[in-house]
Structure formats: structure tokens, C-alpha cells
Design a protein around this motif. Sequence first.
Motif, PDB file in Angstrom:
ATOM      1  N   MET A 180       0.853  -1.178   0.000  1.00 38.72           N
ATOM      2  CA  MET A 180       0.000   0.000   0.000  1.00 38.72           C
ATOM      3  C   MET A 180       0.893   1.234   0.000  1.00 38.72           C
ATOM      4  O   MET A 180       1.692   1.440   0.920  1.00 38.72           O
ATOM      5  N   LEU A 181       0.766   2.060  -1.057  1.00 38.74           N
ATOM      6  CA  LEU A 181       1.527   3.301  -1.160  1.00 38.74           C
ATOM      7  C   LEU A 181       0.583   4.463  -0.901  1.00 38.74           C
ATOM      8  O   LEU A 181      -0.488   4.560  -1.517  1.00 38.74           O
ATOM      9  N   MET A 182       0.967   5.383  -0.008  1.00 43.23           N
ATOM     10  CA  MET A 182       0.090   6.486   0.366  1.00 43.23           C
ATOM     11  C   MET A 182       0.941   7.663   0.837  1.00 43.23           C
ATOM     12  O   MET A 182       2.148   7.544   1.042  1.00 43.23           O
ATOM     13  N   ARG A 183       0.283   8.802   1.007  1.00 42.50           N
ATOM     14  CA  ARG A 183       0.941   9.989   1.564  1.00 42.50           C
ATOM     15  C   ARG A 183       0.685  10.066   3.063  1.00 42.50           C
ATOM     16  O   ARG A 183      -0.235   9.426   3.577  1.00 42.50           O
ATOM     17  N   ASP A 184       1.472  10.904   3.736  1.00 42.18           N
ATOM     18  CA  ASP A 184       1.325  11.008   5.183  1.00 42.18           C
ATOM     19  C   ASP A 184       0.126  11.852   5.592  1.00 42.18           C
ATOM     20  O   ASP A 184      -0.224  11.890   6.774  1.00 42.18           O
ATOM     21  N   ASN A 185      -0.530  12.543   4.652  1.00 41.43           N
ATOM     22  CA  ASN A 185      -1.741  13.298   4.988  1.00 41.43           C
ATOM     23  C   ASN A 185      -3.001  12.494   4.694  1.00 41.43           C
ATOM     24  O   ASN A 185      -4.092  13.060   4.559  1.00 41.43           O
ATOM     25  N   THR A 186      -2.879  11.188   4.576  1.00 44.29           N
ATOM     26  CA  THR A 186      -4.001  10.284   4.324  1.00 44.29           C
ATOM     27  C   THR A 186      -4.241   9.429   5.565  1.00 44.29           C
ATOM     28  O   THR A 186      -3.304   8.811   6.085  1.00 44.29           O
ATOM     29  N   TYR A 187      -5.482   9.409   6.044  1.00 45.49           N
ATOM     30  CA  TYR A 187      -5.843   8.530   7.149  1.00 45.49           C
ATOM     31  C   TYR A 187      -6.250   7.173   6.588  1.00 45.49           C
ATOM     32  O   TYR A 187      -7.101   7.088   5.695  1.00 45.49           O
ATOM     33  N   LEU A 188      -5.642   6.136   7.104  1.00 46.49           N
ATOM     34  CA  LEU A 188      -5.893   4.778   6.623  1.00 46.49           C
ATOM     35  C   LEU A 188      -6.540   3.947   7.722  1.00 46.49           C
ATOM     36  O   LEU A 188      -6.053   3.901   8.853  1.00 46.49           O
ATOM     37  N   LYS A 189      -7.657   3.291   7.367  1.00 48.98           N
ATOM     38  CA  LYS A 189      -8.277   2.329   8.284  1.00 48.98           C
ATOM     39  C   LYS A 189      -7.549   1.000   8.102  1.00 48.98           C
ATOM     40  O   LYS A 189      -7.919   0.162   7.275  1.00 48.98           O
ATOM     41  N   ALA A 190      -6.488   0.843   8.870  1.00 52.91           N
ATOM     42  CA  ALA A 190      -5.577  -0.289   8.667  1.00 52.91           C
ATOM     43  C   ALA A 190      -6.250  -1.621   8.952  1.00 52.91           C
ATOM     44  O   ALA A 190      -5.965  -2.628   8.275  1.00 52.91           O
TER      45      ALA A 190
END
Length: 779
Positions: A173-183
Motif C-alpha cells: 500500500m503506497l500512500m501519503r502522510d496526509n491520508t488517514y488509513l483504516k488499517a
Amino acid sequence: MLCSSARMRQNFYLIFGITIGLIFSLIVGPLFEASCLFTVSILKSNSISIINDEYEPRINLAGKPQRAQKAPQTLLRPRYYSTELGIREKLFIGVLASQTTVDGLAVAVNKTVTHWVDKIVFFVDATAEHKINVSRMKIPSIVGFTDSRTVLKPFHMIKYIVDNYLDEYDFFMLMRDNTYLKADKLMDLVKHVSVSEDVYASGTVIGTNYCSLDAGILLSNSVIHKLIPNVDWCVKNAYSNSDDDNFGRCVLHTLNLPCQTSIQNHVVNSYHLWEASDLKRIIDQPDQQRSFEQALTIYPMLNADDMYKIHLAFCKMHLDKANINIKELRKSIVTESILEPPGFGKVSWPVGSQPGNTPISRFDVLKWDYFSETHLYLDSRLSNVRLLNKAEYSDIQNVLNTSIEHLVIKYSGKLRFDQMVNGYKKFDPSRGLDYILDLNFWDLLENKLVQKRVEISKTLGKVEMLPVPYVTENTRIHILLPVHSYEKDDAFQFLKQYKQVCVDKKEKTMLMFVLLYDSNSPGKGTADDVFKILKDEATLLSNAHKKDGTKVAWLSVRVPNTKMVVLKDALLDFAVIDLAIKKFPSDALMMLARPKMEIRQDYLNRVRMNTIMEWQIFSPIPFSEYDPTIMTQPRLLMNLDINKMYGHFDPLNYEHLSFYAKDYVTARKRAESIVPIVRVDRDIHRLVSEFTSQSFMSVNITSPSVFAMFVLYSECHMFRAVESGLRLRNKQKLCELYENSIVDHVSATLYGDCLRSRNRNSGSKGNLAKLVLDFQNET
């Protein structure tokens, strides 16, 4: 008769012909053999017959032996069976951060995601202008990119994943640090998706083909494998200002695969926050926002506080759902319990919890401990009553307040708490901690005292496996053995055992004697050196096994006289380690030993496995021998066996420790203000005189020791457990020497500890009782 004679005449010619044929073959056969295709020649020199036959095997010894043209390959087995079988973890998270947000948003992502996923790595620009304090943020893994071009960062992430983690994970999973992820939701998703399918998915699609990195891009292992040959093409064709377009063009060129919003009937959703009012509305009424509830990712987060608020909203939603599910499950259990066969069992309380241990015999019955608000009664066979410690007091107060609040609400405020009459608690390893409280209340309506019994259960949660650093049994152990002048005989016995157990068996160990000279004892270089014979034996042993790397060294320390004998003996371990630790590297595994101990190979292996650098300190509980003069049954063997008649596991013994030199130095510097560091022998007197007992007592530790220092000033875990491989011979403690050196509360506590330890190590209850009875009979 006529028929038989006719047959004889017919067979006569046959028999005659066979006979003539046999005679002819016997005569002519040898003549043909003489003309066969082999000859016999006799070598006159050695009378050896050689048969020249074209079918006879011949041995050609010219140019032999010859090496095989292809050397056989040695089979190297992997360390873990999962590597050999190709078993991979499920999910890897790659977070693209920036210099300005790494200490805020990246830390928030780490706190809300890392406990759900298998691995998380943060990718940041590593420029010389900005330096990041990684230790302060406590982020597990940070990778710096020297290339500051934003459009190439996704390809740098892919390149790093290929080089380090491609064969270890199924999904990335590639994402930015300003994205909230429901892990937790993402982990549940990847567990239900087949790894054989190519996955390039996101909750937001840019145009018709490309996934959004802001919403997070989920890639399967197979997709990254296929991207590897085309990474150079993707970098050369990264002409767009959007990294989403560049990365999506790369995937489309390589696999002809557009962005997916569903994977095997599992929909991937994202929620885009367009305005600040959206966040406020979601936080105030999260259950009314269906799209928010179904979202896998939420973006963009302006700061870390917004991410924590979103996480709190999701936690509340999950908690409410979990409580509803628990109530429904409990109702179904009670409803279906009537269908059980008679005598099968009753419904446990709380409904759905583990029913608890069923004792097989009277020895397996778990004991209820009686307690009040201040004391615990009969908690062990050695004590009648004791004060509650800080953890027990806090737990009992929490249980008591919760029970009072529950009853006040249940009876609509008609009751007022008066006092706790009785308290009982029981710990069941299969269930948890159970309490029974008898509480007195004033009934405000009838104005009388009523008693209520409350049962409380604190059930055990789900067992979790804690990851620890990898350790092996090949680490060299550096043994420190402090020896007083009156312990010379014990030191000789220890050296003899050390030779048998470590030197002869080539154990990876090193022994250093720390020879403690009294102020008036003859020292090094004198003819009557008290430790001269011990030094000679150590030198002979080292020289005899020098080729094996065996080394037995010593360090001479002059101990000054002081009136505070009890405090000097307690602080002497600090001086011993301070002076000896300088002789070893920072990664040396140190083991503090005593002359009275029996050295065993299994104990050395457990020291290696239970001592972990920057992680764990090992403090074993030894098996201590009772006073041999009090034992009613003498030992038959020379070695000390684990037997309740010979000794016991002494929980008051904190003298044996194993630690790494680096961990000791770190903790020692932090404790220098209370226990001064000893750099030379004469500093020992200053150590005793400048010890600040009041500062030490202020942290709720009354007895100064190296163990207490690690507890107070080290971030390492303290692992303390019963150790059957550590066995101590009985040591006579002369506590009367301490009576005249009591100057403060600390020295008084040390004197009391000495008396308590001597009494417990005197003998078993049976032996002491028999001794008392014999004395009474004699008088």
C-alpha cells in the motif's frame, strides 16, 4: 506284447542317435577349444599369468585421480521454514512524507496504523538543509531520498521495495502522510483477496485509468514483479507534473491494467474532505455518514490533530458496534443454552467468557485471597498479612469505585456507600481475575444499613505475540566474579568447575576475577599476596589453553575502610562493574557471578537467549541451598540437586544479573547523580559517603542495587524468572556486623533484608520445626 515290442523298435533308433551325438561332442569339443580367440602367456620374471581377452575389463591409471569438472554445490538451508516454503507476510505500507510534516502527520500515521500491519516504512527527502531527529519521533523505519524531484518519488519507493521487501509481502500500500488509513479494514480486505490476481486499486480514480496516491494505491506482489523491467521506461516518460499520472502511465504501459475500484467483489472506497466543515460534521455525527463509514482512506488531513480526531471517531463507532454484537451474542448463548443436554454445563458469567479452571484434584484448587482496602492476608505460605503494593492498591480501588457506581445507578441513587466489609480475589490463568466484594450501603429511604455482594470479573484479552530481536547461543559471555579475601576457597572451586564446564568443552566464555583487597591486606607484587595462588592458577589455565582462545584475567581493587559497612557492601557491585566495564567493548555480554554458585552449561545458554542488547536485562531467581548444619537429611551427591529438602528458590536474591555493557553504561550515567561513578579505587570511599539515600528513596526503591538501577534508569525490559540452572551453595551471612553501621533508613532496610534473607535460607519449615522440638526436649 506285440505293441510293446513295436515301440521298442521305434525308440531304439532315437536312443542310438542321441548316444552317438554325445560321444561325438565329447571327442571333438576339446579340439575346437584349442583354436579359441585367446592365448595364455606366462611371464617368466614373476610367473604371473595374463589373459588377453577383448572383453576383459581394463583399468587405466594414467593421469588419475582427476578432479570433477563441476564441484558439488553445498545445500544451504534458510534460517526460517517460511523462507524455504515461500510463505510471505500480507501487507507492507509505504508512506511518502515530507520534511515539514514528518514530525507531525507521519507520527500520527505511525500511531494509528503500525499496530495493525506487518511492516510500515516512511520515505522522506534526505537533503542536507533539513536534518530529522528520528529518535525523538520514535518512528520504526525512515528511508531518505537524495533525489528531490516529486514526480519520481513513487518510482524510488518501488525501487526500494524491490531491493528489500519484494519477496516478503503479498500486498503493498503506497500512500501519503496526509491520508488517514483504516488499517484494520485494509488487513481484512487483503486477507480475502487471492494473491494470484494482479491488483492495482484505489478508492479514487483520476480520469478513467489512473489511481490516486492521495487516496492510497494498493498493489499486489505480481504487479510490482512485472513493473521491474519497465522502471527505466517509466522514469524517462515521467513528463507530467502529477506523480499519479506518471505512475498510472507506467502500470498501464506494463500490464495494460487500469485503476480498479473493486477487487474480487470487495469494493475500495475513499472519502475526500473538501472543506473544514466536512470534518466537523463527520466528527459530530459519524454514524450518519455512510460513505465515511465505508471509506478505506480519508484525505487530505491538514494536521495531526485532525487525524487523531478521525481515528477517535472510528474507534467510537467500532466500540458501539462491538458492544451491540456482544449483547446479541450473549442473548443467543442464553437462548440456546436450553437446548444443551442435561448435565452438560451451565452458562458461565459473564456470558460468553471462559468458564474457568476445573480442578482435577485438591492440589489444583485455586485459592481465593482475602483483602481489605489496605492489606492482603495469607497471600503466601510465608506471610500472614502485608500491605498492598501500589499496583494492587490501584486495581482494588478501581474495582471498588466501579462496583459502587454500578449499585448507585442500579438503585437510582437510593443507596449511599458506607464501607467495604470483605474482599476476595482469585487469579485463574485460563480466565482472568475475579473479585467478590461485600459492601455496606445506607438505604436513604428506610434509613438503615444494607449489605450488597458484588462479583467482578476482569477477563483476559487476546494473547498477542510480541516481536523481540533475534538472538543466538553463539554469543561470548564475559563473566565477572567479585572475590573477597575470605572467599578464596570458593573461588578455587569455581575455577575448577569453570575449567570442566567451559574450558574443556570450549564454551565461548571469558572469566575475569575482580579481587577485592582489604585496606590492610598485602597487595600485588608482595610475597604474601592473599590472592597469589589464585592468580597463578588463572595464569596456568590461560597459558595451557591459549590456542582455544580461553582467557582468565583478574582486576585488583583496593576497598577502603568505612564505618558504613552495610552501605559499602550494598554499593560494592557498582564499584566492581564500573572499574571492570572499561576493559570490555560496548557489545560485550556481561554476567555477574558469585563464588558460591555452581556453573552450568544450560544456565549459560539461557543467559545468551534471555539477555538482549537495548531490549532486555536478565535477572534469574536462583535455587539457594539451606544451611547444611540444620538439614535433617544430608545430601548424597556432591552436586546440589533441586529438592525442597536441600534448598528453595530465593525471590529476595537480586545479586545475579546478565546485561550488555552498553546498556549498563547508559543506565549508569543516568544514575550518577544518586550513585557516583567509580573511576579509580579511591572513589569507592566517595561512592559510600556521597550516596544520596533520600533521592533513592524518592523513587520508591529503598535498597540500592544494580537491579534497582536498571529498573529506574534503563529503558530495557527486566526479565526475572526462576532459573533451575543457577544453584547457590549456602553462604553464612554475618548480619551482626551491620548493627553498628545503621545511619539512615536505607542502611536499616539493608540490615533488615540481611536478617530476612539469612532466616529464609536457614532451612525448610520442617527442619526448623524439628530443630525447635529437639531443643525443647533437651531443655
